[in-house]
Enzyme design. Structure first.
Site, PDB file in Angstrom:
ATOM      1  N   GLU A   1       1.502  -0.057  -4.731  1.00  0.00           N
ATOM      2  CA  GLU A   1       0.833   1.075  -5.126  1.00  0.00           C
ATOM      3  C   GLU A   1       1.526   2.266  -4.820  1.00  0.00           C
ATOM      4  O   GLU A   1       2.073   2.568  -4.089  1.00  0.00           O
ATOM      5  CB  GLU A   1      -0.603   1.244  -4.229  1.00  0.00           C
ATOM      6  CG  GLU A   1      -1.333   2.381  -4.622  1.00  0.00           C
ATOM      7  CD  GLU A   1      -2.167   2.694  -3.552  1.00  0.00           C
ATOM      8  OE1 GLU A   1      -3.276   3.481  -3.529  1.00  0.00           O
ATOM      9  OE2 GLU A   1      -2.028   2.289  -2.035  1.00  0.00           O
TER      10      GLU A   1
ATOM     11  N   ASP B   1       0.837  -1.191   0.029  1.00  0.00           N
ATOM     12  CA  ASP B   1       0.017   0.212  -0.211  1.00  0.00           C
ATOM     13  C   ASP B   1       0.733   1.320  -0.048  1.00  0.00           C
ATOM     14  O   ASP B   1       1.753   1.212   0.575  1.00  0.00           O
ATOM     15  CB  ASP B   1      -0.854   0.090   0.901  1.00  0.00           C
ATOM     16  CG  ASP B   1      -1.798   1.237   1.366  1.00  0.00           C
ATOM     17  OD1 ASP B   1      -2.565   1.238   0.486  1.00  0.00           O
ATOM     18  OD2 ASP B   1      -1.784   2.139   2.317  1.00  0.00           O
TER      19      ASP B   1
END
Length: 581
Positions: A281, A244
């Site tokens: 990401e 993330d």
């Protein structure tokens, strides 16, 4: 059993294990570590007290039976008997499916989700990407405010249920990817600062003080995160990890944490004899993230490509506010650029950021599969005020166009759960904070955020209202009916084509050729002998595709192949896949 904990600033450390209490001793060989033995077995509860303070959960807890604030529990990973011999499934040729355990089914458990894996096999996806599973307050939430980075959220079923889920997925031939969060921990139940310098004021992120990757004590913090990542791959047999918001990992050391992580995962993959991968990401549009370490990159194996999403979203919806502004000026040109260049922002000016952004990909070196392409994700749906999917506002034909651009494009495709049947349920932001003050702060903050964009307070769902989560659960009666069934058949047809047409798995991004007409809203691209055409306009479009013989591989509406003039007549809001040659 041997217990150990890193607490470099403590004067005393005490282990509380079952009904016994004993002092831990400093480890003579590892600075800041404390060790001791106590009788324990699978399920035994325990915790640590720092300098005679309250008993806290183990930073490396493998299980939190009573939630983030409770005692830890011993997990004997050897007790689970794996049923499936699994050689692994790598990223090239993959089709991913992002799944949130708490809303994939009404039950919201790993066991219930495992019972629905057959649907994904029939759909044709190759990997399930699970949103974060670490413990968080309450029962329901997105998972991005987790703590205890080695443990599994107990209401989902805990460690045993996760192993059964992965085992069942592998039995069906599905790889499994886990979304992990290293850039911050949740504000509730986060006891790491009591043990040591896990965070640093040297850098700040949107969540406050940054995770300590480069300040004093960061060697052990990095080892903590590396150990957690490898534990998911080893103890639960995941095939990959999604990382993330890596742009929030603030690290000024010569060897970036991501480089160290990618090296550790590659080494472990070699030892295991199966492919393992990391997907970032990233908001940086920086090719170095997916450039091999031997070429002075960070060595991650792939990254999400938000530029493709933003270009596609503006082309489909006409939205051009916020970060969509640059893409919305010429939406089809934006789609064309991402299809051929990967990044839209490759050193160009970003009005949203007020500066130049990104760097070009070297198309001769970067395989197209290293970028993930998608029309919808949890972020892009859930961070809208009402969590509305594309299906809430687009015609069936435009939904079909979104699918064909995602599933026949050059990037590794990823779907968000329910997208494949145009789910009528929203996917909204929901929390279950047990701290009343935190719950109210989240509620006010969410409403204030969207009020600035013109939303009335009463139109923004209350994250703490259980009905918000309930509305977000998939309705499994939909795929069998009407338009939902037709869309599902379309997705299955396109995924099957991707698996059977070699040109659709070609990793050469430089070989993608695109033509478009911004005014009449059609776009066509070529991948080898495959031609894909979409008409986003309401009126029929005349699209020149050349005079080579062609046959229809898939079409949303009935369409004739191009005539002698090489012009395809494509109905409004429709799409087609052709094979020429």
């Amino acid at each position: 059993m041997q217990f150990e904990v890193w607490a470099p600033q403590a004067d005393r450390m005490t282990l509380h294990c079952a009904d016994t209490t004993r002092a831990l001793e400093p480890d003579p060989e590892r600075v800041g570590w404390w060790t001791g033995e106590a009788e324990a077995q699978d399920g035994t509860r325990y915790g640590f007290a720092v300098d005679d303070g309250p008993v806290l959960p183990d930073p490396r807890s493998r299980r939190q039976p009573d939630g983030p604030d409770g005692l830890s529990a011993v997990v004997d990973h050897e007790q689970y008997a794996w049923r499936t011999e699994w050689a692994g499934r790598g990223l090239p040729g993959a089709v991913l499916y992002e799944l949130h355990v708490g809303t994939y089914t009404r039950e919201g458990t790993l066991g219930a989700a495992a019972e629905r894996l057959g649907h994904l096999v029939e759909l044709g996806v190759t990997h399930v990407e699970l949103m974060p599973l670490c413990p968080f307050p309450g029962r329901h939430g997105w998972g991005y405010e987790g703590v205890s980075l080695w443990a599994v959220h107990e209401p989902y079923g805990g460690p045993e249920a996760l192993k059964r889920f992965v085992d069942r997925a592998h039995e069906l031939g599905l790889g499994v990817v886990l979304d992990v969060v290293h850039n911050h921990l949740g504000p509730s139940g986060n006891y790491l600062p009591a043990f040591g310098p896990y965070f640093t004021e040297t850098h700040h992120t949107p969540w406050g003080a940054a995770v300590n990757l480069d300040a004093p004590g960061s060697d052990e913090v990095r080892a903590f995160l590396l150990g957690s990542a490898l534990a998911w791959l080893r103890d639960y047999r995941f095939d990959g990890l999604r990382l993330d918001a890596v742009h929030a990992l603030r690290d000024t050391r010569a060897c970036h944490f991501l480089e160290e992580l990618s090296a550790a995962v590659d080494t472990f993959a070699d030892e295991q004899g199966r492919p393992l991968f990391l997907i970032a990401e990233s908001d940086l549009a920086d090719p170095r993230i997916i450039t091999p370490r031997k070429e002075n990159g960070l060595g991650l194996h792939a990254q999400w490509n938000d530029d493709f999403h933003h270009a596609l979203h503006t082309a489909l919806t006409g939205e051009a506010q916020g970060y969509y502004a640059d893409f919305g000026r010429s939406p089809l040109a934006s789609v064309a650029k991402t299809l051929t260049s990967g990044f839209f922002h490759d050193g160009t000016y970003s009005s949203f950021r007020g500066r130049r952004h990104g760097r070009p990909l070297d198309l001769t070196k970067v395989s197209a599969h290293r970028l993930l392409g998608y029309a919808q994700t949890h972020d892009q749906i859930g961070n809208r005020a009402q969590g509305d999917r594309l299906s809430a506002s687009l015609s069936p034909g435009l939904l079909a166009c979104a699918a064909v651009l995602t599933l026949t494009g050059p990037f590794t495709p990823m779907l968000f759960m329910g997208e494949e049947w145009a789910a009528g349920t929203p996917w909204q932001f929901f929390t279950d904070h047990t701290d009343p003050e935190l719950a109210e702060a989240v509620r006010r903050g969410r409403r204030r955020e969207f009020a600035a964009h013109g939303w009335a307070e009463e139109d923004v769902p209350d994250p703490q209202d259980p009905a918000t989560r309930d509305r977000s659960c998939l309705d499994w009666s939909e795929p069998e009916n009407g338009l939902h069934a037709r869309v599902l058949d379309w997705y299955r047809e396109l995924i099957a084509l991707r698996h059977t047409q070699p040109d659709l798995s070609d990793p050469d991004l430089a070989d993608v050729k695109v033509a478009f007409d911004e005014r009449t809203r059609w776009l066509a691209f070529r991948r080898g002998d495959v031609r894909v055409a979409v008409n986003l306009g309401k009126d029929p479009a005349a699209i020149p595709l050349g005079t080579r013989p062609a046959r229809v591989l898939a079409a949303w509406e009935p369409v004739e192949v191009p005539g002698a003039d090489g012009v395809l007549s494509l109905p409004g809001e429709s799409c087609v896949v052709l094979l020429q040659g």
